[in-house]
Design a protein around this motif. Structure first.
Motif, PDB file in Angstrom:
ATOM      1  N   UNK A   9      59.740  31.256  59.754  1.00 20.37           N
ATOM      2  CA  UNK A   9      60.405  31.299  58.456  1.00 20.37           C
ATOM      3  C   UNK A   9      60.076  30.086  57.595  1.00 20.37           C
ATOM      4  N   UNK A  10      59.165  29.243  58.057  1.00 17.98           N
ATOM      5  CA  UNK A  10      58.769  28.060  57.290  1.00 17.98           C
ATOM      6  C   UNK A  10      57.299  28.158  56.934  1.00 17.98           C
ATOM      7  N   UNK A  11      56.970  27.626  55.776  1.00 13.79           N
ATOM      8  CA  UNK A  11      55.570  27.592  55.360  1.00 13.79           C
ATOM      9  C   UNK A  11      54.876  26.423  56.036  1.00 13.79           C
ATOM     10  N   UNK A  12      53.623  26.610  56.462  1.00 13.18           N
ATOM     11  CA  UNK A  12      52.885  25.484  57.049  1.00 13.18           C
ATOM     12  C   UNK A  12      52.694  24.397  55.988  1.00 13.18           C
ATOM     13  N   UNK A  13      53.058  23.153  56.290  1.00  9.60           N
ATOM     14  CA  UNK A  13      52.972  22.099  55.281  1.00  9.60           C
ATOM     15  C   UNK A  13      51.550  21.818  54.796  1.00  9.60           C
ATOM     16  N   UNK A  14      50.558  22.105  55.608  1.00  7.92           N
ATOM     17  CA  UNK A  14      49.169  21.810  55.233  1.00  7.92           C
ATOM     18  C   UNK A  14      48.569  22.857  54.298  1.00  7.92           C
ATOM     19  N   UNK A  15      49.266  23.975  54.085  1.00 10.62           N
ATOM     20  CA  UNK A  15      48.737  25.048  53.245  1.00 10.62           C
ATOM     21  C   UNK A  15      49.272  24.880  51.826  1.00 10.62           C
ATOM     22  N   UNK A  16      48.358  24.808  50.873  1.00 10.01           N
ATOM     23  CA  UNK A  16      48.727  24.625  49.467  1.00 10.01           C
ATOM     24  C   UNK A  16      49.158  25.957  48.838  1.00 10.01           C
ATOM     25  N   UNK A  17      50.039  25.877  47.862  1.00 11.30           N
ATOM     26  CA  UNK A  17      50.513  27.076  47.166  1.00 11.30           C
ATOM     27  C   UNK A  17      49.352  27.847  46.532  1.00 11.30           C
ATOM     28  N   UNK A  18      48.395  27.133  45.933  1.00  7.31           N
ATOM     29  CA  UNK A  18      47.247  27.806  45.316  1.00  7.31           C
ATOM     30  C   UNK A  18      46.475  28.630  46.337  1.00  7.31           C
ATOM     31  N   UNK A  19      46.320  28.098  47.554  1.00 10.98           N
ATOM     32  CA  UNK A  19      45.611  28.834  48.612  1.00 10.98           C
ATOM     33  C   UNK A  19      46.399  30.073  49.028  1.00 10.98           C
ATOM     34  N   UNK A  20      47.722  29.924  49.171  1.00 17.37           N
ATOM     35  CA  UNK A  20      48.558  31.079  49.529  1.00 17.37           C
ATOM     36  C   UNK A  20      48.483  32.171  48.471  1.00 17.37           C
ATOM     37  N   UNK A  21      48.583  31.777  47.211  1.00 20.05           N
ATOM     38  CA  UNK A  21      48.544  32.763  46.125  1.00 20.05           C
ATOM     39  C   UNK A  21      47.180  33.453  46.062  1.00 20.05           C
ATOM     40  N   UNK A  22      46.109  32.712  46.323  1.00 22.68           N
ATOM     41  CA  UNK A  22      44.775  33.321  46.332  1.00 22.68           C
ATOM     42  C   UNK A  22      44.673  34.364  47.442  1.00 22.68           C
ATOM     43  N   UNK A  23      45.204  34.048  48.620  1.00 20.85           N
ATOM     44  CA  UNK A  23      45.180  35.010  49.729  1.00 20.85           C
ATOM     45  C   UNK A  23      46.068  36.213  49.439  1.00 20.85           C
ATOM     46  N   UNK A  24      47.235  35.963  48.878  1.00 18.76           N
ATOM     47  CA  UNK A  24      48.155  37.063  48.556  1.00 18.76           C
ATOM     48  C   UNK A  24      47.545  37.988  47.506  1.00 18.76           C
ATOM     49  N   UNK A  25      46.774  37.441  46.598  1.00 17.29           N
ATOM     50  CA  UNK A  25      46.129  38.242  45.562  1.00 17.29           C
ATOM     51  C   UNK A  25      45.031  39.136  46.097  1.00 17.29           C
ATOM     52  N   UNK A  26      44.549  38.831  47.299  1.00 19.84           N
ATOM     53  CA  UNK A  26      43.498  39.649  47.910  1.00 19.84           C
ATOM     54  C   UNK A  26      44.057  40.750  48.803  1.00 19.84           C
ATOM     55  N   UNK A  27      45.378  40.807  48.932  1.00 23.06           N
ATOM     56  CA  UNK A  27      46.014  41.833  49.759  1.00 23.06           C
ATOM     57  C   UNK A  27      45.661  43.226  49.238  1.00 23.06           C
ATOM     58  N   UNK A  28      45.524  44.179  50.140  1.00 25.97           N
ATOM     59  CA  UNK A  28      45.120  45.535  49.744  1.00 25.97           C
ATOM     60  C   UNK A  28      46.119  46.215  48.804  1.00 25.97           C
ATOM     61  N   UNK A  29      47.376  45.762  48.790  1.00 25.05           N
ATOM     62  CA  UNK A  29      48.378  46.346  47.896  1.00 25.05           C
ATOM     63  C   UNK A  29      48.325  45.731  46.501  1.00 25.05           C
ATOM     64  N   UNK A  30      47.600  44.612  46.357  1.00 26.44           N
ATOM     65  CA  UNK A  30      47.598  43.859  45.098  1.00 26.44           C
ATOM     66  C   UNK A  30      46.649  44.471  44.082  1.00 26.44           C
ATOM     67  N   UNK A  31      47.065  45.567  43.525  1.00 22.29           N
ATOM     68  CA  UNK A  31      46.275  46.230  42.488  1.00 22.29           C
ATOM     69  C   UNK A  31      46.904  45.901  41.146  1.00 22.29           C
ATOM     70  N   UNK A  32      46.295  45.007  40.406  1.00 19.77           N
ATOM     71  CA  UNK A  32      46.834  44.646  39.100  1.00 19.77           C
ATOM     72  C   UNK A  32      48.001  43.684  39.176  1.00 19.77           C
TER      73      UNK A  32
END
Length: 67
Positions: A9-32
């Motif tokens: 339930x915690x975010x890894x401290x070494x992972x930046x928000x920009x990196x997370x958002x970039x990965x989330x934007x590549x999710x197969x459900x992320x259409x538009x």
């Protein structure tokens, strides 16, 4: 809900928000935009078009422990 599945339930401290958002934007459900499957009153529901500033606020809250 996340903890109920035995997931962290915690975010890894070494992972930046920009990196997370970039990965989330590549999710197969992320259409538009950012899309999530969330638990709703009728069970799992697809929620489309979540704005990036909302996600950044949520990530900031998670990191600060306010979530």
């Amino acid at each position: 809900m996340v903890a109920g599945y035995g997931l962290g339930t915690r975010l890894p401290p070494a992972v930046e928000d920009d990196d997370l958002l970039a990965l989330m934007g590549r999710d197969k459900k992320a259409l538009g935009g950012f899309t999530f499957v969330l638990d709703g009153p009728d069970g799992a529901e697809l929620v489309r078009g979540v704005a990036e500033p909302v996600l950044r606020d949520a990530l900031r809250a998670l990191r600060s422990g306010a979530a």
